[in-house]
Design a protein around this motif. Structure first.
Motif, PDB file in Angstrom:
ATOM      1  N   UNK A 100       0.825  -1.195   0.000  1.00 49.66           N
ATOM      2  CA  UNK A 100       0.000   0.000   0.000  1.00 49.66           C
ATOM      3  C   UNK A 100       0.868   1.257   0.000  1.00 49.66           C
ATOM      4  N   UNK A 101       1.914   1.239   0.816  1.00 43.69           N
ATOM      5  CA  UNK A 101       2.774   2.419   0.954  1.00 43.69           C
ATOM      6  C   UNK A 101       3.621   2.674  -0.294  1.00 43.69           C
ATOM      7  N   UNK A 102       3.685   1.711  -1.197  1.00 40.92           N
ATOM      8  CA  UNK A 102       4.440   1.901  -2.436  1.00 40.92           C
ATOM      9  C   UNK A 102       3.892   3.086  -3.223  1.00 40.92           C
ATOM     10  N   UNK A 103       2.566   3.244  -3.162  1.00 41.91           N
ATOM     11  CA  UNK A 103       1.953   4.394  -3.840  1.00 41.91           C
ATOM     12  C   UNK A 103       1.581   5.491  -2.845  1.00 41.91           C
ATOM     13  N   UNK A 104       1.883   5.258  -1.573  1.00 44.68           N
ATOM     14  CA  UNK A 104       1.641   6.244  -0.517  1.00 44.68           C
ATOM     15  C   UNK A 104       2.905   6.316   0.339  1.00 44.68           C
ATOM     16  N   UNK A 105       3.829   7.199   0.009  1.00 45.76           N
ATOM     17  CA  UNK A 105       5.167   7.182   0.626  1.00 45.76           C
ATOM     18  C   UNK A 105       5.227   7.655   2.075  1.00 45.76           C
ATOM     19  N   UNK A 106       4.087   7.929   2.709  1.00 43.92           N
ATOM     20  CA  UNK A 106       4.126   8.397   4.083  1.00 43.92           C
ATOM     21  C   UNK A 106       4.738   7.348   5.020  1.00 43.92           C
ATOM     22  N   UNK A 107       5.294   7.828   6.122  1.00 44.33           N
ATOM     23  CA  UNK A 107       5.860   6.944   7.141  1.00 44.33           C
ATOM     24  C   UNK A 107       4.844   6.576   8.205  1.00 44.33           C
ATOM     25  N   UNK A 108       3.691   7.229   8.174  1.00 45.15           N
ATOM     26  CA  UNK A 108       2.604   6.894   9.106  1.00 45.15           C
ATOM     27  C   UNK A 108       1.324   6.724   8.302  1.00 45.15           C
ATOM     28  N   UNK A 109       0.502   5.829   8.765  1.00 40.28           N
ATOM     29  CA  UNK A 109      -0.784   5.576   8.115  1.00 40.28           C
ATOM     30  C   UNK A 109      -1.870   5.540   9.181  1.00 40.28           C
ATOM     31  N   UNK A 110      -3.022   6.108   8.866  1.00 40.24           N
ATOM     32  CA  UNK A 110      -4.157   6.056   9.776  1.00 40.24           C
ATOM     33  C   UNK A 110      -5.413   5.865   8.939  1.00 40.24           C
ATOM     34  N   UNK A 111      -6.213   4.875   9.288  1.00 47.07           N
ATOM     35  CA  UNK A 111      -7.457   4.653   8.563  1.00 47.07           C
ATOM     36  C   UNK A 111      -8.451   3.955   9.491  1.00 47.07           C
ATOM     37  N   UNK A 143      -0.579   3.146  12.035  1.00 46.02           N
ATOM     38  CA  UNK A 143       0.645   2.383  11.800  1.00 46.02           C
ATOM     39  C   UNK A 143       1.813   3.346  11.579  1.00 46.02           C
ATOM     40  N   UNK A 144       2.987   2.912  11.987  1.00 51.43           N
ATOM     41  CA  UNK A 144       4.185   3.715  11.784  1.00 51.43           C
ATOM     42  C   UNK A 144       5.297   2.844  11.224  1.00 51.43           C
ATOM     43  N   UNK A 145       6.057   3.417  10.270  1.00 49.59           N
ATOM     44  CA  UNK A 145       7.159   2.686   9.659  1.00 49.59           C
ATOM     45  C   UNK A 145       8.447   3.001  10.413  1.00 49.59           C
ATOM     46  N   UNK A 146       8.962   1.984  11.111  1.00 45.13           N
ATOM     47  CA  UNK A 146      10.273   2.089  11.741  1.00 45.13           C
ATOM     48  C   UNK A 146      11.203   1.182  10.947  1.00 45.13           C
ATOM     49  N   UNK A 147      11.782   0.169  11.588  1.00 47.94           N
ATOM     50  CA  UNK A 147      12.523  -0.809  10.807  1.00 47.94           C
ATOM     51  C   UNK A 147      11.546  -1.653   9.990  1.00 47.94           C
ATOM     52  N   UNK A 148      10.306  -1.714  10.497  1.00 49.87           N
ATOM     53  CA  UNK A 148       9.211  -2.378   9.802  1.00 49.87           C
ATOM     54  C   UNK A 148       7.920  -1.691  10.229  1.00 49.87           C
ATOM     55  N   UNK A 149       6.846  -2.008   9.551  1.00 50.97           N
ATOM     56  CA  UNK A 149       5.567  -1.406   9.916  1.00 50.97           C
ATOM     57  C   UNK A 149       5.085  -1.966  11.244  1.00 50.97           C
ATOM     58  N   UNK A 150       4.639  -1.067  12.135  1.00 50.20           N
ATOM     59  CA  UNK A 150       4.138  -1.482  13.439  1.00 50.20           C
ATOM     60  C   UNK A 150       2.792  -0.826  13.708  1.00 50.20           C
ATOM     61  N   UNK A 151       1.928  -1.558  14.398  1.00 47.25           N
ATOM     62  CA  UNK A 151       0.661  -1.007  14.856  1.00 47.25           C
ATOM     63  C   UNK A 151       0.919  -0.198  16.120  1.00 47.25           C
ATOM     64  N   UNK A 152       0.652   1.114  16.060  1.00 47.85           N
ATOM     65  CA  UNK A 152       0.970   1.981  17.200  1.00 47.85           C
ATOM     66  C   UNK A 152      -0.268   2.595  17.841  1.00 47.85           C
TER      67      UNK A 152
END
Length: 495
Positions: A100-111, A143-152
């Motif tokens: 999903x983030x391939x077309x959405x380069x953000x480091x955080x996601x909320x939905x 979600x936040x991208x650190x070393x990997x995506x994590x549910x925060x």
């Protein structure tokens, strides 16, 4: 008929949506007088519930105390407030968010997730899996991208928190989730109980064909049981039913087993139960159970396929030909007939990576296998399944694993089955449970031998029902009614 209540803090919250008598406010829900517990009432709690002892918390607590089935449960609400919940992992999170983030380069996601659905199709499987673990009508996921995506972040919301654009997807998801109860009353007004029948429309060799499934539905209707076909995508809707009938090939590491576990946990009548699936799915368990209860079987050994001494041991104990089986095979898959040392060694090498133990049996030739259908320890149908011409099994699978041949069959009345065959079938299921089973038995050379017990036996139109016809389907539905009524009586006694 099952009753649905959708509870909101105040009726003004429901103003943007279609009016319904099933929507009530918290005050009305609180003041309702309950004469006795009613496990057939479903409650969708849409009150604001992100705080301990809020309206939403008390709504779920009161619903459970009244014997209702409620979403979210008190356990779910407590889990949502526990910080450790953010740390758990679930399958597909990294893959789904990376794609999903391939077309959405953000480091955080909320939905937002509405009953396991969201407006981003690529993330639906993620929302669905989370909803299965934490069933809650509206969740906001961060979600936040650190070393990997994590549910925060994980927050439970109410309809009050939704803007105009978010109201439509929420309403659509609510309608889909509750469609079995909200459809036209005409279809359900005569039903006493609701039964979900789990099927896979794409299964190559299902336990029941489409014509048999339709007959189960009609038999249920005659007994005032509303039978609805569901698939694996309906996992989150199990609480809407009184029972679950699995008509899909079961396995332990499979959604059918998870369905059975969840249904049993939620107090539904389940056929077949998780215990039955566990016991029938593994031939090692069956072999040990048969030995313990003195069920007649072919001579059987459990062996280590990796041990160097195994070939010589089998040659000495069983001779050739002999049969090797992986513990969890079905429909004649994972079963090998070997006739010499080379084939034996090669087959053990194939099986060594499949299981720590392999079942080895003496080869018992017969022109057919008996299949005795047993329900609640009573025989209900009997078939002879003949071997495929030129083959030693009743099924012959091809390399593409998508097609198979089967031999002929002959369906007989129970009265024409030899007594020793019937006795062996009933003895074999005694330690398994009181569900619906198919017992495979060989008869010949002056003896009978039980091969295995299947937890969801084939019941196909024109095969197993040839003798009893529609009566066979009514026998199964009548047993569900018996179980429903026994559970209801037990609940009444408990209160």
């Amino acid at each position: 008929m099952a009753e649905l209540m959708v509870v909101v803090d105040e009726l003004s919250v429901w103003a943007p949506y279609y009016p319904s008598e099933q929507v009530i406010d918290f005050k009305d829900f609180l003041n309702r007088v309950l004469i006795k517990p009613n496990s057939r009432t479903r409650v969708i709690n849409l009150c604001k519930n992100n705080k301990y002892l809020s309206n939403g918390y008390y709504c779920s607590l009161l619903a459970e105390a009244r014997g209702h089935k409620v979403i979210p449960s008190v356990a779910t609400l407590n889990n949502l407030r526990h910080p450790a919940i953010f740390a758990f992992g679930f399958a597909g999170i990294e893959e789904a968010l990376t794609a999903y983030a391939h077309s959405h380069p953000e480091k955080t996601l909320k939905f937002k997730s509405y009953f396991g659905h969201c407006t981003e199709p690529a993330l639906n499987s993620l929302c669905r899996e989370l909803f299965e673990r934490l069933p809650c009508p509206i969740l906001e996921l961060s979600f936040k991208k650190r070393s990997r995506w994590e549910l925060v972040g994980l927050t439970s919301l109410s309809p009050r928190d939704l803007n105009t654009a978010q109201q439509s997807p929420f309403a659509d998801a609510l309608q889909a989730y509750s469609r079995m109860i909200w459809r036209k009353p005409k279809a359900m007004k005569h039903s006493r109980f609701d039964l979900a029948m789990l099927v896979d429309p794409n299964e190559a060799l299902p336990p029941s064909d489409a014509s048999a499934l339709a007959r189960f539905v009609k038999a249920g209707a005659r007994l005032k049981v509303n039978v609805e076909l569901i698939t694996r995508k309906d996992f989150s809707r199990l609480a809407q039913y009184d029972g679950l009938f699995i008509r899909e090939t079961t396995a332990i590491d499979h959604h059918t087993f998870r369905f059975a576990q969840k249904a049993e946990h939620q107090g539904l009548v389940v056929m077949d139960s998780p215990t039955s699936i566990l016991r029938c799915a593994n031939k090692v368990f069956l072999a040990e159970s048969f030995a313990l209860h003195k069920v007649p079987t072919p001579k059987t050994l459990m062996v280590d396929p990796k041990a160097k001494a195994t070939p010589a041991l089998l040659e000495q104990a069983l001779g050739y030909p002999l049969v090797l089986k992986i513990p969890d095979g079905a429909f004649s898959k994972g079963i090998y007939k070997v006739g010499d040392r080379t084939t034996l060694t090669d087959t053990l090498n194939i099986l060594r990576n499949a299981s720590a133990l392999v079942l080895a049996q003496e080869y018992f030739f017969t022109e057919f296998d008996w299949r005795i259908g047993v329900l609640n320890h009573q025989p209900i149908f009997a078939c002879k399944y003949f071997m495929v011409q030129g083959h030693w099994q009743i099924y012959r699978h091809y390399d593409n694993d998508k097609s198979a041949d089967s031999g002929g069959f002959m369906t007989l009345p129970i009265s024409e089955v030899p007594a020793n065959v019937l006795n062996a079938a009933l003895k074999a299921v005694k330690a398994i449970g009181d569900g619906l089973y198919g017992v495979d038995i060989k008869e010949g050379q002056g003896k009978v031998a039980v091969i295995e017990v299947n937890d969801n036996p084939n019941i196909d139109h024109g095969v197993e029902d040839v003798f009893l016809k529609d009566k066979l389907y009514e026998l199964v539905m009548a047993d569900f009614v018996r179980r429903f009524e026994a559970k209801a009586q037990l609940n009444n006694v408990a209160t």
